[in-house]
Design a protein around this motif. Structure first.
Motif, PDB file in Angstrom:
ATOM      1  N   GLU A  18       0.841  -1.192   0.000  1.00  0.00           N
ATOM      2  CA  GLU A  18       0.000   0.000   0.000  1.00  0.00           C
ATOM      3  C   GLU A  18       0.870   1.234   0.000  1.00  0.00           C
ATOM      4  O   GLU A  18       1.883   1.278   0.692  1.00  0.00           O
ATOM      5  CB  GLU A  18      -0.871   0.002   1.256  1.00  0.00           C
ATOM      6  N   LYS A  19       0.456   2.235  -0.758  1.00  0.00           N
ATOM      7  CA  LYS A  19       1.219   3.480  -0.813  1.00  0.00           C
ATOM      8  C   LYS A  19       1.082   4.210   0.534  1.00  0.00           C
ATOM      9  O   LYS A  19      -0.018   4.287   1.076  1.00  0.00           O
ATOM     10  CB  LYS A  19       0.640   4.353  -1.932  1.00  0.00           C
ATOM     11  N   ALA A  20       2.206   4.686   1.079  1.00  0.00           N
ATOM     12  CA  ALA A  20       2.116   5.406   2.353  1.00  0.00           C
ATOM     13  C   ALA A  20       1.321   6.693   2.148  1.00  0.00           C
ATOM     14  O   ALA A  20       1.375   7.308   1.091  1.00  0.00           O
ATOM     15  CB  ALA A  20       3.521   5.750   2.830  1.00  0.00           C
ATOM     16  N   MET A  21       0.559   7.062   3.190  1.00  0.00           N
ATOM     17  CA  MET A  21      -0.271   8.256   3.072  1.00  0.00           C
ATOM     18  C   MET A  21       0.598   9.510   3.221  1.00  0.00           C
ATOM     19  O   MET A  21       1.346   9.641   4.185  1.00  0.00           O
ATOM     20  CB  MET A  21      -1.322   8.228   4.161  1.00  0.00           C
ATOM     21  N   THR A  22       0.506  10.423   2.285  1.00  0.00           N
ATOM     22  CA  THR A  22       1.269  11.661   2.385  1.00  0.00           C
ATOM     23  C   THR A  22       0.461  12.672   3.193  1.00  0.00           C
ATOM     24  O   THR A  22      -0.764  12.501   3.343  1.00  0.00           O
ATOM     25  CB  THR A  22       1.517  12.253   0.975  1.00  0.00           C
ATOM     26  N   PRO A  23       1.104  13.754   3.679  1.00  0.00           N
ATOM     27  CA  PRO A  23       0.331  14.789   4.382  1.00  0.00           C
ATOM     28  C   PRO A  23      -0.784  15.343   3.498  1.00  0.00           C
ATOM     29  O   PRO A  23      -1.874  15.650   3.980  1.00  0.00           O
ATOM     30  CB  PRO A  23       1.388  15.860   4.670  1.00  0.00           C
ATOM     31  N   GLU A  24      -0.508  15.448   2.185  1.00  0.00           N
ATOM     32  CA  GLU A  24      -1.531  15.977   1.263  1.00  0.00           C
ATOM     33  C   GLU A  24      -2.755  15.059   1.229  1.00  0.00           C
ATOM     34  O   GLU A  24      -3.891  15.524   1.228  1.00  0.00           O
ATOM     35  CB  GLU A  24      -0.965  16.122  -0.162  1.00  0.00           C
ATOM     36  N   ASP A  25      -2.488  13.726   1.212  1.00  0.00           N
ATOM     37  CA  ASP A  25      -3.618  12.774   1.215  1.00  0.00           C
ATOM     38  C   ASP A  25      -4.420  12.925   2.505  1.00  0.00           C
ATOM     39  O   ASP A  25      -5.648  12.926   2.505  1.00  0.00           O
ATOM     40  CB  ASP A  25      -3.127  11.316   1.158  1.00  0.00           C
ATOM     41  N   ALA A  26      -3.669  13.021   3.638  1.00  0.00           N
ATOM     42  CA  ALA A  26      -4.339  13.119   4.941  1.00  0.00           C
ATOM     43  C   ALA A  26      -5.203  14.368   4.985  1.00  0.00           C
ATOM     44  O   ALA A  26      -6.343  14.344   5.471  1.00  0.00           O
ATOM     45  CB  ALA A  26      -3.294  13.151   6.057  1.00  0.00           C
ATOM     46  N   ALA A  27      -4.664  15.485   4.440  1.00  0.00           N
ATOM     47  CA  ALA A  27      -5.419  16.737   4.448  1.00  0.00           C
ATOM     48  C   ALA A  27      -6.651  16.615   3.550  1.00  0.00           C
ATOM     49  O   ALA A  27      -7.737  17.086   3.904  1.00  0.00           O
ATOM     50  CB  ALA A  27      -4.531  17.889   3.976  1.00  0.00           C
ATOM     51  N   GLU A  28      -6.468  15.978   2.408  1.00  0.00           N
ATOM     52  CA  GLU A  28      -7.567  15.829   1.436  1.00  0.00           C
ATOM     53  C   GLU A  28      -8.792  15.213   2.094  1.00  0.00           C
ATOM     54  O   GLU A  28      -9.921  15.598   1.824  1.00  0.00           O
ATOM     55  CB  GLU A  28      -7.069  14.956   0.274  1.00  0.00           C
ATOM     56  N   GLU A  29      -8.552  14.274   3.011  1.00  0.00           N
ATOM     57  CA  GLU A  29      -9.679  13.605   3.684  1.00  0.00           C
ATOM     58  C   GLU A  29     -10.419  14.541   4.646  1.00  0.00           C
ATOM     59  O   GLU A  29     -11.535  14.257   5.053  1.00  0.00           O
ATOM     60  CB  GLU A  29      -9.170  12.385   4.466  1.00  0.00           C
ATOM     61  N   LEU A  30      -9.740  15.621   5.041  1.00  0.00           N
ATOM     62  CA  LEU A  30     -10.340  16.502   6.053  1.00  0.00           C
ATOM     63  C   LEU A  30     -10.975  17.765   5.467  1.00  0.00           C
ATOM     64  O   LEU A  30     -11.750  18.442   6.145  1.00  0.00           O
ATOM     65  CB  LEU A  30      -9.269  16.918   7.070  1.00  0.00           C
ATOM     66  N   TYR A  31     -10.622  18.120   4.222  1.00  0.00           N
ATOM     67  CA  TYR A  31     -11.175  19.345   3.652  1.00  0.00           C
ATOM     68  C   TYR A  31     -12.691  19.255   3.539  1.00  0.00           C
ATOM     69  O   TYR A  31     -13.230  18.180   3.259  1.00  0.00           O
ATOM     70  CB  TYR A  31     -10.620  19.584   2.232  1.00  0.00           C
ATOM     71  N   PRO A  32     -13.365  20.416   3.679  1.00  0.00           N
ATOM     72  CA  PRO A  32     -14.816  20.401   3.449  1.00  0.00           C
ATOM     73  C   PRO A  32     -15.093  20.204   1.960  1.00  0.00           C
ATOM     74  O   PRO A  32     -14.255  20.542   1.124  1.00  0.00           O
ATOM     75  CB  PRO A  32     -15.255  21.791   3.904  1.00  0.00           C
ATOM     76  N   LYS A  33     -16.274  19.668   1.638  1.00  0.00           N
ATOM     77  CA  LYS A  33     -16.567  19.334   0.232  1.00  0.00           C
ATOM     78  C   LYS A  33     -17.114  20.534  -0.556  1.00  0.00           C
ATOM     79  O   LYS A  33     -17.054  20.548  -1.775  1.00  0.00           O
ATOM     80  CB  LYS A  33     -17.571  18.165   0.158  1.00  0.00           C
ATOM     81  N   ASP A  34     -17.644  21.543   0.147  1.00  0.00           N
ATOM     82  CA  ASP A  34     -18.213  22.724  -0.527  1.00  0.00           C
ATOM     83  C   ASP A  34     -17.216  23.287  -1.557  1.00  0.00           C
ATOM     84  O   ASP A  34     -16.065  23.572  -1.222  1.00  0.00           O
ATOM     85  CB  ASP A  34     -18.526  23.784   0.540  1.00  0.00           C
ATOM     86  N   SER A  35     -17.698  23.465  -2.803  1.00  0.00           N
ATOM     87  CA  SER A  35     -16.775  23.822  -3.883  1.00  0.00           C
ATOM     88  C   SER A  35     -16.158  25.216  -3.728  1.00  0.00           C
ATOM     89  O   SER A  35     -15.118  25.504  -4.314  1.00  0.00           O
ATOM     90  CB  SER A  35     -17.466  23.700  -5.234  1.00  0.00           C
ATOM     91  N   LEU A  36     -16.800  26.095  -2.941  1.00  0.00           N
ATOM     92  CA  LEU A  36     -16.204  27.423  -2.730  1.00  0.00           C
ATOM     93  C   LEU A  36     -15.237  27.418  -1.546  1.00  0.00           C
ATOM     94  O   LEU A  36     -14.257  28.163  -1.519  1.00  0.00           O
ATOM     95  CB  LEU A  36     -17.314  28.454  -2.471  1.00  0.00           C
ATOM     96  N   ILE A  37     -15.518  26.585  -0.559  1.00  0.00           N
ATOM     97  CA  ILE A  37     -14.704  26.556   0.662  1.00  0.00           C
ATOM     98  C   ILE A  37     -13.458  25.675   0.466  1.00  0.00           C
ATOM     99  O   ILE A  37     -12.368  26.005   0.943  1.00  0.00           O
ATOM    100  CB  ILE A  37     -15.538  26.020   1.860  1.00  0.00           C
ATOM    101  N   TYR A  38     -13.633  24.575  -0.253  1.00  0.00           N
ATOM    102  CA  TYR A  38     -12.540  23.621  -0.449  1.00  0.00           C
ATOM    103  C   TYR A  38     -11.223  24.271  -0.912  1.00  0.00           C
ATOM    104  O   TYR A  38     -10.182  24.077  -0.289  1.00  0.00           O
ATOM    105  CB  TYR A  38     -13.012  22.521  -1.420  1.00  0.00           C
ATOM    106  N   PRO A  39     -11.258  25.097  -2.003  1.00  0.00           N
ATOM    107  CA  PRO A  39      -9.977  25.653  -2.464  1.00  0.00           C
ATOM    108  C   PRO A  39      -9.318  26.575  -1.441  1.00  0.00           C
ATOM    109  O   PRO A  39      -8.085  26.669  -1.387  1.00  0.00           O
ATOM    110  CB  PRO A  39     -10.340  26.424  -3.742  1.00  0.00           C
TER     111      PRO A  39
END
Ligand code: B12
Length: 255
Positions: A18-39
């Motif tokens: 399994e590919k080790a989880m990068t900080p970017e992957d970990a953050a991706e799981e926590l971002y809100p899904k709202d398309s204006l807030i996410y970026p």
């Protein structure tokens, strides 16, 4: 015929690593899904100031109230940063970059709104007399400001007299101190005694490489904070539950 003992056979499986989880992957799981807030949250995490401003512009032109974006987008991004820092996934330089991006974002929405966001309260920060190590204190200041507090930063190597005078003048809800040397940390005890002499029972959060909970617990007003991220948590707690030192210690000291 060779007699084979099956318990001695080493079995190899073809497993897909399994590919080790990068900080970017970990953050991706926590971002809100709202398309204006996410970026915006993502740009805060990445410490990309231009992208923060661009994201805010888009959200504002889509009808979002600029000031509400502090809580609804910037703080959300900083929440991801704080969580991954607490979990040891990201490190101090990331936090500092994100805190800078956060401050830039706050400035931008303040300009757009033409009114200042509600300030949660005033805090005085300093590095102990004789001590020039101010990196940790600067992180504390950035995180407090990013969390909506007005900070009167006295800087480094601050004489005890100056700390007392600032508390008298500013009447903050919290005083913080940083000390990185075993020789300078005793200034905290002096600050504590002088404040009590003058009748100021103000919570005094102390941190920095040299100090620990045992030391800070020796003086009446002391509250120990191990991480810079504890400073806004302590301030929020005071706002919500009052400035009773025993209660704050109960919450933040390890037992
Ligand atoms: C960088 C550094 C310097 C830089 C400082 C630059 C600057 N602008 O800060 C320079 C080169 C100037 C320097 C000078 C000296 N240094 Co120096 N320095 C360091 C070093 C390598 C890193 C310190 C650091 O920035 N850490 C990172 C920050 C982020 O950590 P921090 O401040 O502890 O903050 C974190 C937490 O504690 C917390 N926190 C901090 N404050 C607060 C407050 C609150 C309220 C809360 C909640 C949390 C909190 O938040 C931060 C992160 O979460 C340390 C070694 C080490 N391993 O610590 C030595 C060290 C601190 N230095 C040391 C010494 C001896 C000196 C000098 C005397 C050297 C000399 N002979 O000239 C001079 C002192 C000058 C003076 N009068 O202060 C010693 C101190 C020994 C001791 N225990 O007394 C150390 C430990 C090195 C060693 N092993 O000997 N130093």
């Amino acid at each position: 015929m060779i007699d084979i003992d099956p318990s001695g056979i080493l079995v190899r499986y073809n497993v897909k690593m399994e590919k080790a989880m990068t900080p970017e992957d970990a953050a991706e799981e926590l971002y809100p899904k709202d398309s204006l807030i996410y970026p915006i949250a993502k740009a805060i995490f990445e410490g990309e100031e231009d992208d923060v401003v661009e994201g805010l512009e888009k959200a504002i032109s889509s009808g979002k109230d600029p000031i509400s974006l502090i809580d609804d987008a910037l703080m959300v991004g900083m929440g991801v940063v704080t969580r991954l820092y607490d979990e040891g996934v990201i490190f101090l330089p990331n936090v500092m970059m994100s805190a800078d991006a956060m401050l830039e974002g706050i400035e931008h929405v303040k300009q757009k709104a033409g009114r200042a966001p509600v300030v949660k309260g005033k805090i005085v920060t300093h590095v102990a007399e004789g001590d020039v190590h101010d990196i940790g204190k600067n992180i504390v200041v950035a995180l407090l400001r990013a969390n909506g507090y007005e900070v009167v930063d006295l800087g480094r190597d601050v004489p005890v007299d100056e700390v007392i005078a600032a508390v008298e003048k500013e009447k903050p809800l919290l005083l913080t101190g940083t000390a990185l040397m075993t020789t300078t940390m005793y200034a905290f005890k002096e600050v504590n005694d002088r404040l009590l002499e003058k009748g100021y029972r103000i919570p005094f959060a102390c941190g920095g490489g040299a100090v620990n909970q045992d030391f800070v617990s020796q003086y009446e007003l002391g509250i120990y904070g191990e991480e810079a991220a504890d400073a806004p948590k302590i301030a929020d707690f005071i706002k919500e539950h009052g400035d009773n030192i025993a209660k704050i210690r109960e919450k933040f000291h390890k037992h």
